[in-house]
Motif scaffolding. Sequence first.
Motif, PDB file in Angstrom:
ATOM      1  N   LEU A 182     -65.306  32.179 -89.501  1.00 24.97           N
ATOM      2  CA  LEU A 182     -65.220  32.363 -90.888  1.00 24.97           C
ATOM      3  C   LEU A 182     -65.327  31.441 -91.819  1.00 24.97           C
ATOM      4  O   LEU A 182     -65.770  31.478 -92.880  1.00 24.97           O
ATOM      5  N   ALA A 183     -64.702  30.411 -91.198  1.00 22.27           N
ATOM      6  CA  ALA A 183     -64.718  28.989 -92.140  1.00 22.27           C
ATOM      7  C   ALA A 183     -65.922  28.306 -91.972  1.00 22.27           C
ATOM      8  O   ALA A 183     -66.503  27.258 -92.910  1.00 22.27           O
ATOM      9  N   GLU A 184     -67.200  28.628 -91.230  1.00 21.49           N
ATOM     10  CA  GLU A 184     -68.236  28.106 -91.222  1.00 21.49           C
ATOM     11  C   GLU A 184     -69.107  28.389 -92.261  1.00 21.49           C
ATOM     12  O   GLU A 184     -69.392  29.789 -92.301  1.00 21.49           O
ATOM     13  N   PRO A 185     -69.378  27.818 -93.540  1.00 24.22           N
ATOM     14  CA  PRO A 185     -70.353  28.347 -94.613  1.00 24.22           C
ATOM     15  C   PRO A 185     -71.699  28.647 -94.199  1.00 24.22           C
ATOM     16  O   PRO A 185     -72.301  29.535 -94.976  1.00 24.22           O
ATOM     17  N   ASP A 186     -72.266  28.055 -93.149  1.00 22.98           N
ATOM     18  CA  ASP A 186     -73.832  28.181 -93.079  1.00 22.98           C
ATOM     19  C   ASP A 186     -73.857  29.516 -91.918  1.00 22.98           C
ATOM     20  O   ASP A 186     -73.346  29.373 -91.099  1.00 22.98           O
ATOM     21  N   ARG A 187     -74.746  30.367 -92.463  1.00 21.59           N
ATOM     22  CA  ARG A 187     -74.854  31.722 -91.920  1.00 21.59           C
ATOM     23  C   ARG A 187     -75.384  31.600 -90.505  1.00 21.59           C
ATOM     24  O   ARG A 187     -75.013  32.245 -89.550  1.00 21.59           O
ATOM     25  N   GLU A 188     -76.373  30.620 -90.523  1.00 20.36           N
ATOM     26  CA  GLU A 188     -77.108  30.461 -89.029  1.00 20.36           C
ATOM     27  C   GLU A 188     -75.986  29.908 -88.087  1.00 20.36           C
ATOM     28  O   GLU A 188     -75.887  30.373 -86.739  1.00 20.36           O
ATOM     29  N   LYS A 189     -75.236  28.829 -88.254  1.00 22.07           N
ATOM     30  CA  LYS A 189     -74.235  28.192 -87.708  1.00 22.07           C
ATOM     31  C   LYS A 189     -73.191  29.346 -87.291  1.00 22.07           C
ATOM     32  O   LYS A 189     -72.486  29.455 -86.309  1.00 22.07           O
ATOM     33  N   GLN A 190     -72.850  30.040 -88.252  1.00 20.85           N
ATOM     34  CA  GLN A 190     -71.775  31.061 -88.061  1.00 20.85           C
ATOM     35  C   GLN A 190     -72.071  32.039 -87.068  1.00 20.85           C
ATOM     36  O   GLN A 190     -71.469  32.765 -86.257  1.00 20.85           O
ATOM     37  N   ALA A 191     -73.442  32.389 -87.202  1.00 23.60           N
ATOM     38  CA  ALA A 191     -73.832  33.597 -86.161  1.00 23.60           C
ATOM     39  C   ALA A 191     -73.895  32.845 -85.081  1.00 23.60           C
ATOM     40  O   ALA A 191     -73.545  33.578 -83.914  1.00 23.60           O
ATOM     41  N   GLU A 192     -74.124  31.540 -84.806  1.00 23.79           N
ATOM     42  CA  GLU A 192     -74.337  31.079 -83.375  1.00 23.79           C
ATOM     43  C   GLU A 192     -72.794  30.979 -82.653  1.00 23.79           C
ATOM     44  O   GLU A 192     -72.493  30.970 -81.465  1.00 23.79           O
ATOM     45  N   LEU A 193     -71.587  30.668 -83.548  1.00 20.39           N
ATOM     46  CA  LEU A 193     -70.474  30.749 -83.126  1.00 20.39           C
ATOM     47  C   LEU A 193     -69.990  32.084 -82.748  1.00 20.39           C
ATOM     48  O   LEU A 193     -68.959  32.330 -81.867  1.00 20.39           O
ATOM     49  N   ARG A 194     -70.450  33.414 -83.490  1.00 18.66           N
ATOM     50  CA  ARG A 194     -69.925  34.557 -83.178  1.00 18.66           C
ATOM     51  C   ARG A 194     -70.656  34.551 -81.523  1.00 18.66           C
ATOM     52  O   ARG A 194     -70.015  35.371 -80.935  1.00 18.66           O
ATOM     53  N   ARG A 195     -71.772  34.252 -81.338  1.00 21.88           N
ATOM     54  CA  ARG A 195     -72.575  34.568 -80.070  1.00 21.88           C
ATOM     55  C   ARG A 195     -71.686  33.587 -78.779  1.00 21.88           C
ATOM     56  O   ARG A 195     -71.622  34.132 -77.929  1.00 21.88           O
ATOM     57  N   ASP A 232     -73.274  48.953 -82.001  1.00 22.04           N
ATOM     58  CA  ASP A 232     -73.208  47.917 -83.251  1.00 22.04           C
ATOM     59  C   ASP A 232     -74.678  47.845 -83.510  1.00 22.04           C
ATOM     60  O   ASP A 232     -75.428  48.249 -82.808  1.00 22.04           O
ATOM     61  N   LEU A 233     -74.798  46.933 -84.254  1.00 21.66           N
ATOM     62  CA  LEU A 233     -76.472  46.320 -84.788  1.00 21.66           C
ATOM     63  C   LEU A 233     -76.709  45.346 -84.091  1.00 21.66           C
ATOM     64  O   LEU A 233     -77.918  45.146 -83.571  1.00 21.66           O
ATOM     65  N   THR A 234     -75.735  44.199 -83.951  1.00 25.93           N
ATOM     66  CA  THR A 234     -76.199  42.750 -83.669  1.00 25.93           C
ATOM     67  C   THR A 234     -75.630  42.400 -82.250  1.00 25.93           C
ATOM     68  O   THR A 234     -76.284  41.554 -81.591  1.00 25.93           O
ATOM     69  N   GLY A 235     -74.975  43.179 -81.559  1.00 33.31           N
ATOM     70  CA  GLY A 235     -74.459  43.014 -80.228  1.00 33.31           C
ATOM     71  C   GLY A 235     -73.101  42.097 -80.056  1.00 33.31           C
ATOM     72  O   GLY A 235     -72.657  42.002 -79.110  1.00 33.31           O
ATOM     73  N   THR A 236     -72.729  41.556 -81.210  1.00 32.46           N
ATOM     74  CA  THR A 236     -71.553  40.831 -81.264  1.00 32.46           C
ATOM     75  C   THR A 236     -70.137  41.616 -80.672  1.00 32.46           C
ATOM     76  O   THR A 236     -69.299  41.068 -80.039  1.00 32.46           O
ATOM     77  N   LYS A 237     -70.336  42.765 -80.956  1.00 26.45           N
ATOM     78  CA  LYS A 237     -69.313  43.609 -80.704  1.00 26.45           C
ATOM     79  C   LYS A 237     -69.329  44.084 -79.015  1.00 26.45           C
ATOM     80  O   LYS A 237     -68.430  43.933 -78.330  1.00 26.45           O
ATOM     81  N   VAL A 238     -70.506  44.987 -78.904  1.00 25.73           N
ATOM     82  CA  VAL A 238     -70.589  45.461 -77.522  1.00 25.73           C
ATOM     83  C   VAL A 238     -70.680  44.411 -76.441  1.00 25.73           C
ATOM     84  O   VAL A 238     -70.287  44.372 -75.396  1.00 25.73           O
ATOM     85  N   GLY A 239     -70.866  42.873 -76.819  1.00 31.88           N
ATOM     86  CA  GLY A 239     -71.259  41.899 -75.955  1.00 31.88           C
ATOM     87  C   GLY A 239     -69.983  41.414 -75.550  1.00 31.88           C
ATOM     88  O   GLY A 239     -69.792  41.114 -74.348  1.00 31.88           O
ATOM     89  N   GLY A 240     -68.964  41.143 -76.432  1.00 26.46           N
ATOM     90  CA  GLY A 240     -67.734  40.879 -76.155  1.00 26.46           C
ATOM     91  C   GLY A 240     -66.968  41.932 -75.160  1.00 26.46           C
ATOM     92  O   GLY A 240     -66.301  41.546 -74.327  1.00 26.46           O
ATOM     93  N   LEU A 282     -77.877  51.753 -85.444  1.00 22.55           N
ATOM     94  CA  LEU A 282     -77.383  51.971 -84.274  1.00 22.55           C
ATOM     95  C   LEU A 282     -78.252  51.241 -83.151  1.00 22.55           C
ATOM     96  O   LEU A 282     -78.994  51.740 -82.553  1.00 22.55           O
ATOM     97  N   VAL A 283     -78.213  49.840 -83.140  1.00 23.39           N
ATOM     98  CA  VAL A 283     -79.010  49.187 -82.112  1.00 23.39           C
ATOM     99  C   VAL A 283     -78.730  49.129 -80.539  1.00 23.39           C
ATOM    100  O   VAL A 283     -79.399  49.389 -79.731  1.00 23.39           O
ATOM    101  N   ASN A 284     -77.231  48.950 -80.562  1.00 26.37           N
ATOM    102  CA  ASN A 284     -76.834  49.014 -79.420  1.00 26.37           C
ATOM    103  C   ASN A 284     -75.721  49.989 -79.188  1.00 26.37           C
ATOM    104  O   ASN A 284     -74.813  50.383 -80.037  1.00 26.37           O
ATOM    105  N   TYR A 285     -75.620  50.787 -77.972  1.00 21.82           N
ATOM    106  CA  TYR A 285     -74.705  51.935 -77.638  1.00 21.82           C
ATOM    107  C   TYR A 285     -74.277  51.727 -76.328  1.00 21.82           C
ATOM    108  O   TYR A 285     -75.221  51.686 -75.630  1.00 21.82           O
ATOM    109  N   GLN A 286     -72.802  51.638 -76.160  1.00 23.72           N
ATOM    110  CA  GLN A 286     -72.122  51.240 -74.954  1.00 23.72           C
ATOM    111  C   GLN A 286     -71.135  52.514 -74.689  1.00 23.72           C
ATOM    112  O   GLN A 286     -70.438  52.889 -75.553  1.00 23.72           O
ATOM    113  N   VAL A 287     -71.336  52.861 -73.250  1.00 27.06           N
ATOM    114  CA  VAL A 287     -70.202  53.866 -72.662  1.00 27.06           C
ATOM    115  C   VAL A 287     -69.457  53.024 -71.751  1.00 27.06           C
ATOM    116  O   VAL A 287     -70.165  52.470 -70.881  1.00 27.06           O
TER     117      VAL A 287
END
Length: 235
Positions: free
Chosen positions: A109-122, A148-156, A207-212
Motif C-alpha cells: 500500500l505504500a507504493e504510490p504507482d498503481r502498476e508497481k503496486q499491482a506487480e507487488l500484489r502479484r 474475485d476479479l483479479t486473481g490476487t485473492k484466489v491465487g494466494g 466474478l472473473v475467478n471462482y474457486q472451490v
Amino acid sequence: MSTRPENTFANTTFAALAETDEQLSKLKGGEYSKAVSAERFNTAKAGLEAKGFKVTVAENKDDAFEKLKGLIPAGASVNLAHSTTLEEIGFVNYLMGETPYDNVRGTILAEPDREKQAELRRTIGTTVDYFLTSVGAVTENGEMAHGDLTGTKVGGVAFGAKNVVVVVGSNKIVKDEAEAYKRITEWCFPFAGAYAREVLKVPGTSLVNYQVLRQANPFSPDRIKVLLINEALGA
C-alpha cells in the motif's frame, strides 16, 4: 481482556452499504446476514475437519481477534485479501500499527504507482508466510468457495502463500456447493459491487475467478487453517 482495535471501516459493512446503495438495498436483512444454528455450525466444523482443514473456533469478534493473532508466529510475513470480516474483528486496523509481523500489506500500500503496486500484489503479496482472507461460503460438508476479479485473492489461497488463514463468520455456512454458488453470486458480489461504487468510484465488479476448496492439500494438510466464528460477520 481483548485489545481488539475499533473497526474504522463501519461505513462499508454489508449493513451500512445496504442503507445507502440502491442496488444492494433489496438484500437488506436477508437470510445470509444471520448466524446459523448451533447444530449447523457444529456440522460445518466437523465437515471442515473431515476434509482435512485445521479448524479453530471463536465465539465472537474479541475471541476471533486474539485467536487469529495466536495463529501467526512473530516474524512471519503477512498479507491479506480485502475482507470485511477481518475489518470487523479489528485485524486490519491492527496491521496498520506496530505488530510482531513483517507487514507485506503495508509495503504494498505504500507504493504510490498503481502498476508497481499491482506487480507487488502479484509477487510478494501472494507468496507470504501467512495470507489472511475470508470466503463467501462454507458448506455443511466442509467445502469452501470464494471468488474475485483479479486473481490476487484466489491465487494466494490456491497455491502462492505458505500458510492461509480463512476467517469466516457462521452466516456464511450453507447447505452444499450449489447453495455456495448462489450465496456468492446473489449476495457476495452484489455487496462487492456496492463496495466498488462506494470506495473505488467505479460502476461495479465481476466474478472473473471462482474457486472451490473441496479438501485440504494432502501434501500440505496444515497449510489452510480456518478460524470459524460463532457470529454473523462479513458479507
